[in-house]
Design a protein around this motif. Structure first.
Motif, PDB file in Angstrom:
ATOM      1  N   GLU A  14      47.088  31.249  42.625  1.00  0.00           N
ATOM      2  CA  GLU A  14      45.886  30.709  43.234  1.00  0.00           C
ATOM      3  C   GLU A  14      45.097  29.958  42.162  1.00  0.00           C
ATOM      4  N   PHE A  15      44.067  29.250  42.592  1.00  0.00           N
ATOM      5  CA  PHE A  15      43.182  28.537  41.659  1.00  0.00           C
ATOM      6  C   PHE A  15      43.959  27.594  40.742  1.00  0.00           C
ATOM      7  N   LEU A  16      44.970  26.925  41.293  1.00  0.00           N
ATOM      8  CA  LEU A  16      45.796  25.941  40.572  1.00  0.00           C
ATOM      9  C   LEU A  16      46.677  26.577  39.504  1.00  0.00           C
ATOM     10  N   GLY A  17      46.892  27.882  39.583  1.00  0.00           N
ATOM     11  CA  GLY A  17      47.828  28.555  38.690  1.00  0.00           C
ATOM     12  C   GLY A  17      47.372  28.591  37.245  1.00  0.00           C
ATOM     13  N   PRO A  18      48.307  28.632  36.286  1.00  0.00           N
ATOM     14  CA  PRO A  18      47.953  28.687  34.861  1.00  0.00           C
ATOM     15  C   PRO A  18      47.043  27.553  34.396  1.00  0.00           C
ATOM     16  N   PRO A  19      47.246  26.289  34.843  1.00  0.00           N
ATOM     17  CA  PRO A  19      46.290  25.251  34.424  1.00  0.00           C
ATOM     18  C   PRO A  19      44.870  25.546  34.903  1.00  0.00           C
ATOM     19  N   GLY A  20      44.746  26.070  36.131  1.00  0.00           N
ATOM     20  CA  GLY A  20      43.430  26.441  36.631  1.00  0.00           C
ATOM     21  C   GLY A  20      42.819  27.579  35.834  1.00  0.00           C
ATOM     22  N   ALA A  21      43.662  28.538  35.414  1.00  0.00           N
ATOM     23  CA  ALA A  21      43.178  29.647  34.596  1.00  0.00           C
ATOM     24  C   ALA A  21      42.654  29.141  33.251  1.00  0.00           C
ATOM     25  N   PHE A  22      43.389  28.192  32.657  1.00  0.00           N
ATOM     26  CA  PHE A  22      42.921  27.598  31.398  1.00  0.00           C
ATOM     27  C   PHE A  22      41.589  26.893  31.614  1.00  0.00           C
ATOM     28  N   PHE A 214      45.263  37.345  32.455  1.00  0.00           N
ATOM     29  CA  PHE A 214      44.011  37.619  31.753  1.00  0.00           C
ATOM     30  C   PHE A 214      42.814  37.154  32.582  1.00  0.00           C
ATOM     31  N   VAL A 215      42.958  36.006  33.235  1.00  0.00           N
ATOM     32  CA  VAL A 215      41.856  35.437  34.009  1.00  0.00           C
ATOM     33  C   VAL A 215      41.704  36.136  35.354  1.00  0.00           C
ATOM     34  N   LEU A 216      42.793  36.288  36.095  1.00  0.00           N
ATOM     35  CA  LEU A 216      42.721  36.889  37.431  1.00  0.00           C
ATOM     36  C   LEU A 216      42.541  38.401  37.386  1.00  0.00           C
ATOM     37  N   GLY A 217      42.969  39.021  36.307  1.00  0.00           N
ATOM     38  CA  GLY A 217      42.817  40.470  36.198  1.00  0.00           C
ATOM     39  C   GLY A 217      44.108  41.191  36.505  1.00  0.00           C
ATOM     40  N   HIS A 433      36.409  28.403  49.982  1.00  0.00           N
ATOM     41  CA  HIS A 433      37.634  28.917  49.371  1.00  0.00           C
ATOM     42  C   HIS A 433      37.871  30.368  49.778  1.00  0.00           C
ATOM     43  N   ARG A 434      36.808  31.155  49.796  1.00  0.00           N
ATOM     44  CA  ARG A 434      36.945  32.567  50.179  1.00  0.00           C
ATOM     45  C   ARG A 434      37.385  32.685  51.634  1.00  0.00           C
ATOM     46  N   GLU A 435      36.861  31.815  52.491  1.00  0.00           N
ATOM     47  CA  GLU A 435      37.244  31.841  53.901  1.00  0.00           C
ATOM     48  C   GLU A 435      38.728  31.556  54.052  1.00  0.00           C
ATOM     49  N   ARG A 436      39.251  30.613  53.267  1.00  0.00           N
ATOM     50  CA  ARG A 436      40.677  30.305  53.324  1.00  0.00           C
ATOM     51  C   ARG A 436      41.510  31.495  52.849  1.00  0.00           C
ATOM     52  N   ARG A 437      41.037  32.172  51.798  1.00  0.00           N
ATOM     53  CA  ARG A 437      41.754  33.354  51.309  1.00  0.00           C
ATOM     54  C   ARG A 437      41.738  34.464  52.355  1.00  0.00           C
TER      55      ARG A 437
END
Length: 466
Positions: A14-22, A214-217, A433-437
């Motif tokens: 989610e959140f564009l994956g590793p690039p989004g996490a960076f 690390f970012v998502l937990g 975004h939360r609604e889509r999830r």
């Protein structure tokens, strides 16, 4: 020791994956700093109030052709943003909340089933266990309020102007805590539980990509046992206390600055912002147990994303309306005041009405007198979905009420600058975004029943609009 759960071989990013996490690790802190630099005394507030490009955005940004100078620029910036006094104050605040959690009495309640992975063969599926939590956040706020009143009586409003004067340093302090807590819980997730068994991991944060996890937990509910009959849940503790209580304290510090600069008065715009946002926090803490059913607790792991949101983003960014009014005071007209109050009241009516209806339906059951007249549909999973009342108008109508209240908090700032509207703009993106999830989660859970439900409740958030 239990065998460690391997990473998900087919991770769903989610959140564009590793690039989004960076991007989260690097960009989110910069947004918080940018909100400060582009809305401050002597600079103005983008694009009005005397704001100019050479003073705002970021101090002395060199062209991209001089990329080699960026490391030194960041080092120099950190030195200027580092404030030992602010760090001590922020750290003392977190420690104070930690102590309050243990010494203030509170009910022990059982949460809903958590959705993690892993566990020991001895305990079957530990992810289906219900965890217990201590409810005392509202009492913590009450004690904090008494301490603030006592400080005002002894030292006056000048004691809280520190929060305005050292705001940049407080941002830096909160970020140090954010990165520190995030690193701690990530390392903690690889260690065995105190009973020697494996930790319960979040489904989305066990991908094997270190940065993304690390970012998502990685761990769902990092906690440790403090005594045989008590545990301390790190995510649950941080979920409400540092962010929400810190937000109100920051607001109060901005109001104290305005009080002193205006020679002993506070504008009606500042008063409404303080009342509405404080009421929102009190309402959240009054209904503290309701957070136990949210995705933050039941589904999402605890990593940088939540830590940054709760330790930095909420207290430092959500106080932007009060900070704006501390710098640029506004005395509202009667019509302006009525518009703000009306928007707030309508938003709260929708938000609390919808959430209260859902809570009573879950708590007392479909056939209880409290739910008389409500219609619902049965699903193959055994769950019941409301199709009347508030929840017959839109599938997430409570989001609409929540957003209207966010808008009401920005309206007192007028329309000279869009920056005080950062929160409702950001919040709209977050809710969409939360609604889509939520939709994806429900579709996976209910299958074809969800399609039937959507056919009866057509609108997602705003009836007849979206």
């Amino acid at each position: 020791m239990a065998k460690r759960t391997p990473p998900n071989p087919n991770p769903h990013y989610e959140f564009l994956g590793p690039p989004g996490a960076f991007g989260m690790v690097t960009v989110l802190p910069l947004i918080t700093y940018a909100l400060y630099f582009n809305c401050r005394a002597g600079v103005g507030c983008i694009p009005g109030n005397g704001w100019t490009l050479d003073q705002g955005v970021w101090p002395q940004i060199p062209p991209l052709s001089s990329f080699s100078s960026y490391p030194q620029l960041l080092l120099d910036f950190f030195k200027s943003a580092w404030d030992p006094e602010a760090f001590l104050v922020y750290s003392a605040f977190v420690v104070y909340l930690f102590v309050c959690y243990f010494i203030i009495p509170g009910d022990i309640v059982e949460g809903t089933v958590v959705g993690g992975v892993g566990g020991s063969p001895l305990t079957k599926d530990r992810s289906q266990h219900r965890l217990k939590y201590k409810i005392n956040a509202l009492r913590t706020l009450m004690l904090t309020t008494l301490l603030i009143i006592a400080t005002l009586y002894v030292q006056g409003a000048t004691a809280f102007v520190f929060l305005y004067d050292h705001f940049l340093g407080l941002i830096t302090a909160s970020l140090i805590w954010t990165y520190g807590v995030s690193l701690f819980v990530y390392i903690w997730s690889f260690l065995p539980d105190q009973d020697g068994q494996e930790k319960i991991l979040s489904i989305g944060g066990n991908t094997g990509n270190k940065l993304y996890d690390f970012v998502l937990g990685r761990e769902l509910n990092p906690r440790f046992t403090t005594r045989p009959d008590s545990t301390f849940d790190i995510k649950y503790f941080i979920e409400l206390r540092p962010g929400l209580i810190g937000w109100i304290i920051m607001n109060f510090g901005m109001a104290c600055h305005q009080y002193i600069t205006l020679g002993g008065r506070v504008t009606n715009s500042m008063i409404l912002v303080l009342i509405f946002e404080t009421f929102y926090v009190v309402d959240s803490l009054w209904n503290e147990s309701a957070v136990l059913t949210t995705m933050d607790i039941t589904t999402d792991g605890f990593g940088f994303m939540l830590a940054n949101g709760l330790l930095t983003w909420v207290p430092m960014n959500y106080c932007i309306q009060a900070r704006y009014l501390a710098i640029f005071p506004i005395d509202m007209t009667l019509s302006h005041t009525l518009l703000v109050i009306g928007t707030q009241c309508i938003g709260y009516w929708i938000f609390r009405g919808a959430n209260g209806q859902k809570d009573k339906f879950r708590r007392y059951g479909a056939d209880a007198p409290q739910n008389k007249g409500l219609k619902y549909m049965e699903t193959a999973s055994g769950s019941k979905l409301l199709i009347s009342g508030w929840w017959g108008t839109a599938r997430h109508v409570n989001y609409f009420g929540d957003w209207l209240m966010a808008l009401a908090w920005s309206l007192p700032c007028g329309f000279e600058s869009p920056l005080p509207y950062f929160y409702p703009i950001y919040f709209a993106v977050l809710l969409l975004h939360r609604e889509r999830r939520d939709e994806e989660k429900c579709r996976n859970k209910y299958g074809k029943d969800w399609d039937k439900y959507c056919a009866q409740v057509r609108w997602r958030i705003i009836p007849y609009v979206y």
